[in-house]
Design an enzyme around this catalytic site. Sequence first.
Site, PDB file in Angstrom:
ATOM      1  N   LYS A   1      28.557  46.269  34.247  1.00 48.92           N
ATOM      2  CA  LYS A   1      28.756  44.837  34.455  1.00 48.92           C
ATOM      3  C   LYS A   1      28.028  44.473  35.745  1.00 48.92           C
ATOM      4  O   LYS A   1      28.369  44.978  36.812  1.00 48.92           O
ATOM      5  CB  LYS A   1      30.256  44.553  34.587  1.00 48.92           C
ATOM      6  CG  LYS A   1      30.607  43.092  34.758  1.00 48.92           C
ATOM      7  CD  LYS A   1      32.098  42.907  34.945  1.00 48.92           C
ATOM      8  CE  LYS A   1      32.559  43.198  36.344  1.00 48.92           C
ATOM      9  NZ  LYS A   1      31.982  42.341  37.406  1.00 48.92           N
TER      10      LYS A   1
ATOM     11  N   LYS B   1      29.972  34.658  35.172  1.00 50.30           N
ATOM     12  CA  LYS B   1      31.152  33.773  35.160  1.00 50.30           C
ATOM     13  C   LYS B   1      30.739  32.338  34.839  1.00 50.30           C
ATOM     14  O   LYS B   1      30.987  31.402  35.611  1.00 50.30           O
ATOM     15  CB  LYS B   1      31.922  33.860  36.467  1.00 50.30           C
ATOM     16  CG  LYS B   1      32.486  35.250  36.700  1.00 50.30           C
ATOM     17  CD  LYS B   1      33.689  35.265  37.593  1.00 50.30           C
ATOM     18  CE  LYS B   1      34.284  36.656  37.701  1.00 50.30           C
ATOM     19  NZ  LYS B   1      33.367  37.681  38.250  1.00 50.30           N
TER      20      LYS B   1
ATOM     21  N   GLN C   1      40.901  47.257  44.450  1.00 49.71           N
ATOM     22  CA  GLN C   1      41.852  46.133  44.529  1.00 49.71           C
ATOM     23  C   GLN C   1      43.296  46.590  44.325  1.00 49.71           C
ATOM     24  O   GLN C   1      44.213  45.768  44.275  1.00 49.71           O
ATOM     25  CB  GLN C   1      41.483  45.048  43.521  1.00 49.71           C
ATOM     26  CG  GLN C   1      40.158  44.373  43.839  1.00 49.71           C
ATOM     27  CD  GLN C   1      39.794  43.293  42.833  1.00 49.71           C
ATOM     28  OE1 GLN C   1      40.615  42.485  42.436  1.00 49.71           O
ATOM     29  NE2 GLN C   1      38.541  43.296  42.407  1.00 49.71           N
TER      30      GLN C   1
HETATM   31  O1  3DU Z   1      36.896  45.544  43.068  1.00 49.85           O
HETATM   32  P1  3DU Z   1      35.704  46.248  42.491  1.00 49.85           P
HETATM   33  O2  3DU Z   1      34.681  46.627  43.486  1.00 49.85           O
HETATM   34  O3  3DU Z   1      36.105  47.380  41.582  1.00 49.85           O
HETATM   35  O4  3DU Z   1      34.942  45.176  41.567  1.00 49.85           O
HETATM   36  C1  3DU Z   1      35.586  44.391  40.621  1.00 49.85           C
HETATM   37  C2  3DU Z   1      34.598  43.581  39.834  1.00 49.85           C
HETATM   38  O5  3DU Z   1      35.268  42.825  38.838  1.00 49.85           O
HETATM   39  C3  3DU Z   1      33.765  42.603  40.627  1.00 49.85           C
HETATM   40  O6  3DU Z   1      32.488  42.616  40.009  1.00 49.85           O
HETATM   41  C4  3DU Z   1      34.401  41.253  40.385  1.00 49.85           C
HETATM   42  O7  3DU Z   1      33.464  40.211  40.332  1.00 49.85           O
HETATM   43  C5  3DU Z   1      35.034  41.417  39.014  1.00 49.85           C
HETATM   44  N1  3DU Z   1      36.290  40.712  38.801  1.00 49.85           N
HETATM   45  C6  3DU Z   1      37.380  40.962  39.565  1.00 49.85           C
HETATM   46  O8  3DU Z   1      37.326  41.780  40.495  1.00 49.85           O
HETATM   47  C7  3DU Z   1      38.594  40.297  39.280  1.00 49.85           C
HETATM   48  C8  3DU Z   1      38.672  39.387  38.285  1.00 49.85           C
HETATM   49  O9  3DU Z   1      39.802  38.772  38.018  1.00 49.85           O
HETATM   50  C9  3DU Z   1      37.528  39.146  37.518  1.00 49.85           C
HETATM   51  C10 3DU Z   1      36.359  39.820  37.803  1.00 49.85           C
END
Ligand code: 3DU
Length: 223
Positions: free
Chosen positions: A37, A68, A182
């Site tokens: 993604k 998005k 997260q």
């Molecule tokens: O926290 P990470 O680095 O694992 O990235 C999470 C990804 O998912 C990031 O690309 C963000 O744009 C996307 N995302 C969310 O983190 C939360 C959501 O609710 C929707 C998309």
Amino acid sequence: MVLALDLIPSLGTPKEVLRGRVEGLLRGLRDYVVAVKVGVPTILALGVEVVREVTDGFREYYFIADMKVADVGHINRALCTYADMMGFDAVIAHAVIGRRGGLDEVIDEVRRRGGAVFALCAMSHEGAEEVLNRNFNALLKLSTEAGVDGYVLPATKPHYIRRAREVVGGGKVIISPGVVAQGARVGTAIAYGADFEIIGRGIYASEDPVGRAREFASRLRWR
Ligand code: 3DU
């Protein structure tokens, strides 16, 4: 497992350096990741042509454009056209734009081009509860009726995943971000009914991305 590719270089970093990092990651993660993604910052940093060359070079992955999409119809169509030009297989759109002049046009444009659409119906951050997630049931319903291929739902709030799976059944794909960085634990979203967990910083920001991906993949193995 889906890799969230959000490599965000500091200003002035040569594009080729970023490209090298992206290609290195993709070469290393082949055995553990099925889809990638790509977020808007990385698309902007690489540029349309380079993204196309990267997707062409790694056709073993399924590429999702996390743009998005959330605008009026003709702009949504333009973004989806760019996603196709860059070689993406799927596009993520906000369900909150509604159907007519919104999601319906996204789906029409992407389908004509042979792609798939994922609708964002709830988000992982705290502020999402203020407005967006309160409308989760309506967003799920409208995107299902619009005919999306799947949903993006937060691993940090997995009750949304369970609810969606109950409502939409098994024919739709649920992908779930919010894992590791997260706070959601690897495997939670799958246990609640998601098909794929999306992991970004938990992999690419690690000193050993391939080792981390191997470890996460072994925890996610379907039984
Ligand atoms: O926290 P990470 O680095 O694992 O990235 C999470 C990804 O998912 C990031 O690309 C963000 O744009 C996307 N995302 C969310 O983190 C939360 C959501 O609710 C929707 C998309």
